[in-house]
Motif scaffolding. Structure first.
Motif, PDB file in Angstrom:
ATOM      1  N   ASP A  66      75.544 -37.000  95.924  1.00 28.61           N
ATOM      2  CA  ASP A  66      76.335 -38.230  96.057  1.00 28.61           C
ATOM      3  C   ASP A  66      76.039 -39.021  97.331  1.00 28.61           C
ATOM      4  OD1 ASP A  66      77.578 -38.030  93.584  1.00 28.61           O
ATOM      5  OD2 ASP A  66      79.270 -36.879  94.380  1.00 28.61           O
ATOM      6  N   PRO A  67      75.852 -38.361  98.498  1.00 31.09           N
ATOM      7  CA  PRO A  67      75.561 -39.158  99.702  1.00 31.09           C
ATOM      8  C   PRO A  67      74.275 -39.987  99.562  1.00 31.09           C
ATOM      9  CG  PRO A  67      76.229 -36.951 100.328  1.00 31.09           C
ATOM     10  CD  PRO A  67      76.035 -36.943  98.828  1.00 31.09           C
ATOM     11  N   LEU A  68      73.272 -39.447  98.875  1.00 29.03           N
ATOM     12  CA  LEU A  68      72.040 -40.198  98.662  1.00 29.03           C
ATOM     13  C   LEU A  68      72.281 -41.367  97.721  1.00 29.03           C
ATOM     14  CD1 LEU A  68      69.077 -40.864  98.730  1.00 29.03           C
ATOM     15  CD2 LEU A  68      68.649 -38.956  97.170  1.00 29.03           C
ATOM     16  N   ARG A  69      73.000 -41.133  96.649  1.00 24.85           N
ATOM     17  CA  ARG A  69      73.293 -42.230  95.716  1.00 24.85           C
ATOM     18  C   ARG A  69      74.098 -43.331  96.403  1.00 24.85           C
ATOM     19  NH1 ARG A  69      75.601 -40.500  90.254  1.00 24.85           N
ATOM     20  NH2 ARG A  69      75.118 -42.690  89.896  1.00 24.85           N
ATOM     21  N   LYS A  70      75.040 -42.932  97.262  1.00 26.47           N
ATOM     22  CA  LYS A  70      75.839 -43.929  97.998  1.00 26.47           C
ATOM     23  C   LYS A  70      74.936 -44.744  98.912  1.00 26.47           C
ATOM     24  CE  LYS A  70      79.633 -44.466 101.203  1.00 26.47           C
ATOM     25  NZ  LYS A  70      80.449 -43.839 102.216  1.00 26.47           N
ATOM     26  N   ARG A  71      74.020 -44.082  99.611  1.00 22.50           N
ATOM     27  CA  ARG A  71      73.092 -44.790 100.504  1.00 22.50           C
ATOM     28  C   ARG A  71      72.233 -45.784  99.730  1.00 22.50           C
ATOM     29  NH1 ARG A  71      69.450 -44.196 104.949  1.00 22.50           N
ATOM     30  NH2 ARG A  71      68.429 -46.225 104.986  1.00 22.50           N
ATOM     31  N   VAL A  72      71.761 -45.389  98.559  1.00 19.81           N
ATOM     32  CA  VAL A  72      70.953 -46.294  97.734  1.00 19.81           C
ATOM     33  C   VAL A  72      71.781 -47.504  97.319  1.00 19.81           C
ATOM     34  CG1 VAL A  72      69.753 -46.525  95.518  1.00 19.81           C
ATOM     35  CG2 VAL A  72      69.347 -44.518  96.971  1.00 19.81           C
ATOM     36  N   ARG A  73      73.030 -47.295  96.900  1.00 17.79           N
ATOM     37  CA  ARG A  73      73.898 -48.429  96.526  1.00 17.79           C
ATOM     38  C   ARG A  73      74.139 -49.354  97.721  1.00 17.79           C
ATOM     39  NH1 ARG A  73      76.357 -44.274  93.582  1.00 17.79           N
ATOM     40  NH2 ARG A  73      78.032 -44.065  95.094  1.00 17.79           N
ATOM     41  N   GLU A  74      74.311 -48.780  98.914  1.00 18.02           N
ATOM     42  CA  GLU A  74      74.494 -49.598 100.120  1.00 18.02           C
ATOM     43  C   GLU A  74      73.245 -50.430 100.404  1.00 18.02           C
ATOM     44  OE1 GLU A  74      75.471 -46.668 103.052  1.00 18.02           O
ATOM     45  OE2 GLU A  74      77.576 -46.546 102.411  1.00 18.02           O
ATOM     46  N   ASP A  75      72.075 -49.823 100.275  1.00 20.76           N
ATOM     47  CA  ASP A  75      70.826 -50.554 100.503  1.00 20.76           C
ATOM     48  C   ASP A  75      70.641 -51.665  99.474  1.00 20.76           C
ATOM     49  OD1 ASP A  75      70.189 -49.054 102.735  1.00 20.76           O
ATOM     50  OD2 ASP A  75      68.706 -47.806 101.715  1.00 20.76           O
ATOM     51  N   LEU A  76      70.961 -51.375  98.213  1.00 17.90           N
ATOM     52  CA  LEU A  76      70.860 -52.408  97.180  1.00 17.90           C
ATOM     53  C   LEU A  76      71.772 -53.586  97.507  1.00 17.90           C
ATOM     54  CD1 LEU A  76      70.838 -50.178  93.970  1.00 17.90           C
ATOM     55  CD2 LEU A  76      68.903 -51.482  94.897  1.00 17.90           C
ATOM     56  N   ALA A  77      73.019 -53.290  97.863  1.00 14.13           N
ATOM     57  CA  ALA A  77      73.974 -54.353  98.185  1.00 14.13           C
ATOM     58  C   ALA A  77      73.481 -55.181  99.372  1.00 14.13           C
ATOM     59  CB  ALA A  77      75.352 -53.765  98.465  1.00 14.13           C
ATOM     60  N   ALA A  78      72.967 -54.516 100.395  1.00 13.84           N
ATOM     61  CA  ALA A  78      72.470 -55.220 101.580  1.00 13.84           C
ATOM     62  C   ALA A  78      71.276 -56.108 101.242  1.00 13.84           C
ATOM     63  CB  ALA A  78      72.093 -54.221 102.672  1.00 13.84           C
ATOM     64  N   ALA A  79      70.537 -55.742 100.189  1.00 16.37           N
ATOM     65  CA  ALA A  79      69.373 -56.525  99.760  1.00 16.37           C
ATOM     66  C   ALA A  79      69.745 -57.601  98.741  1.00 16.37           C
ATOM     67  CB  ALA A  79      68.315 -55.597  99.173  1.00 16.37           C
ATOM     68  N   GLY A  80      71.043 -57.735  98.461  1.00 16.89           N
ATOM     69  CA  GLY A  80      71.483 -58.760  97.523  1.00 16.89           C
ATOM     70  C   GLY A  80      71.379 -58.357  96.057  1.00 16.89           C
ATOM     71  N   VAL A  81      71.268 -57.052  95.811  1.00 18.31           N
ATOM     72  CA  VAL A  81      71.184 -56.529  94.448  1.00 18.31           C
ATOM     73  C   VAL A  81      72.540 -55.927  94.086  1.00 18.31           C
ATOM     74  CG1 VAL A  81      70.042 -54.852  92.948  1.00 18.31           C
ATOM     75  CG2 VAL A  81      68.737 -56.007  94.747  1.00 18.31           C
ATOM     76  N   ASP A  82      72.994 -56.162  92.865  1.00 15.83           N
ATOM     77  CA  ASP A  82      74.250 -55.585  92.404  1.00 15.83           C
ATOM     78  C   ASP A  82      74.156 -54.060  92.500  1.00 15.83           C
ATOM     79  OD1 ASP A  82      76.507 -54.673  91.086  1.00 15.83           O
ATOM     80  OD2 ASP A  82      76.125 -55.788  89.240  1.00 15.83           O
ATOM     81  N   PRO A  83      74.957 -53.430  93.351  1.00 17.69           N
ATOM     82  CA  PRO A  83      74.837 -51.983  93.529  1.00 17.69           C
ATOM     83  C   PRO A  83      75.190 -51.186  92.281  1.00 17.69           C
ATOM     84  CG  PRO A  83      76.752 -52.810  94.699  1.00 17.69           C
ATOM     85  CD  PRO A  83      76.001 -54.004  94.201  1.00 17.69           C
ATOM     86  N   ASP A  84      75.890 -51.786  91.319  1.00 20.10           N
ATOM     87  CA  ASP A  84      76.231 -51.082  90.106  1.00 20.10           C
ATOM     88  C   ASP A  84      75.034 -50.744  89.237  1.00 20.10           C
ATOM     89  OD1 ASP A  84      78.920 -50.904  90.697  1.00 20.10           O
ATOM     90  OD2 ASP A  84      79.449 -52.728  89.601  1.00 20.10           O
ATOM     91  N   ILE A  85      73.896 -51.414  89.473  1.00 19.12           N
ATOM     92  CA  ILE A  85      72.722 -51.070  88.666  1.00 19.12           C
ATOM     93  C   ILE A  85      72.229 -49.664  88.980  1.00 19.12           C
ATOM     94  CG2 ILE A  85      71.979 -53.480  88.468  1.00 19.12           C
ATOM     95  CD1 ILE A  85      69.546 -52.511  90.247  1.00 19.12           C
ATOM     96  N   GLU A  86      72.613 -49.121  90.140  1.00 17.92           N
ATOM     97  CA  GLU A  86      72.232 -47.742  90.470  1.00 17.92           C
ATOM     98  C   GLU A  86      72.807 -46.777  89.455  1.00 17.92           C
ATOM     99  OE1 GLU A  86      72.685 -43.737  91.892  1.00 17.92           O
ATOM    100  OE2 GLU A  86      74.357 -45.121  91.626  1.00 17.92           O
ATOM    101  N   ARG A  87      73.918 -47.124  88.857  1.00 10.73           N
ATOM    102  CA  ARG A  87      74.587 -46.248  87.894  1.00 10.73           C
ATOM    103  C   ARG A  87      74.062 -46.412  86.470  1.00 10.73           C
ATOM    104  NH1 ARG A  87      78.833 -48.053  91.410  1.00 10.73           N
ATOM    105  NH2 ARG A  87      79.824 -46.301  92.449  1.00 10.73           N
ATOM    106  N   ARG A  88      73.217 -47.417  86.269  1.00 11.95           N
ATOM    107  CA  ARG A  88      72.714 -47.727  84.928  1.00 11.95           C
ATOM    108  C   ARG A  88      71.831 -46.601  84.403  1.00 11.95           C
ATOM    109  NH1 ARG A  88      69.768 -53.177  84.743  1.00 11.95           N
ATOM    110  NH2 ARG A  88      71.872 -53.881  85.110  1.00 11.95           N
ATOM    111  N   GLU A  89      72.146 -46.133  83.205  1.00 11.58           N
ATOM    112  CA  GLU A  89      71.331 -45.102  82.553  1.00 11.58           C
ATOM    113  C   GLU A  89      70.170 -45.784  81.857  1.00 11.58           C
ATOM    114  OE1 GLU A  89      71.815 -41.818  82.682  1.00 11.58           O
ATOM    115  OE2 GLU A  89      73.631 -41.987  83.874  1.00 11.58           O
ATOM    116  N   LEU A  90      69.032 -45.114  81.853  1.00 14.33           N
ATOM    117  CA  LEU A  90      67.845 -45.658  81.184  1.00 14.33           C
ATOM    118  C   LEU A  90      67.799 -45.238  79.748  1.00 14.33           C
ATOM    119  CD1 LEU A  90      65.232 -45.045  83.980  1.00 14.33           C
ATOM    120  CD2 LEU A  90      66.530 -47.104  83.518  1.00 14.33           C
TER     121      LEU A  90
END
Length: 90
Positions: A66-90
């Protein structure tokens, strides 16, 4: 050089742009991961890096700490990307 979210991620610590994608490597608790963001499909893929450092296998996000996934969502948000896409299943 990339533009948009890939270029923005490239400015974040550890991230590197490669065309339409950005990649970052994380280590912690004896595990190593490679994380990739693909702009065209707006998805995040996680790869677990094996002990040799040369081999990586795709893993489901529910197996990623979870800490890694949270960090990725934070980086996405900081880059202007919707952080919810991190949760998207392929």
């Amino acid at each position: 050089m990339s533009d948009g979210p890939v270029a923005s991620l490239d400015e974040r610590e550890g991230w590197h742009a490669e065309g339409y994608a950005a990649r970052v490597h994380y280590s912690g608790a004896g595990e190593r991961y490679s994380v990739e963001f693909y702009a065209p499909s707006e998805c995040v893929l996680y790869w677990k890096v094996k002990g040799d450092g040369e081999t990586a296998v795709p893993v489901g996000r529910k197996t990623v700490p979870d800490p890694l996934r949270k960090r990725v969502r934070e980086d996405l948000a900081a880059a202007g990307v919707d952080p919810d896409i991190e949760r998207r299943e392929l």
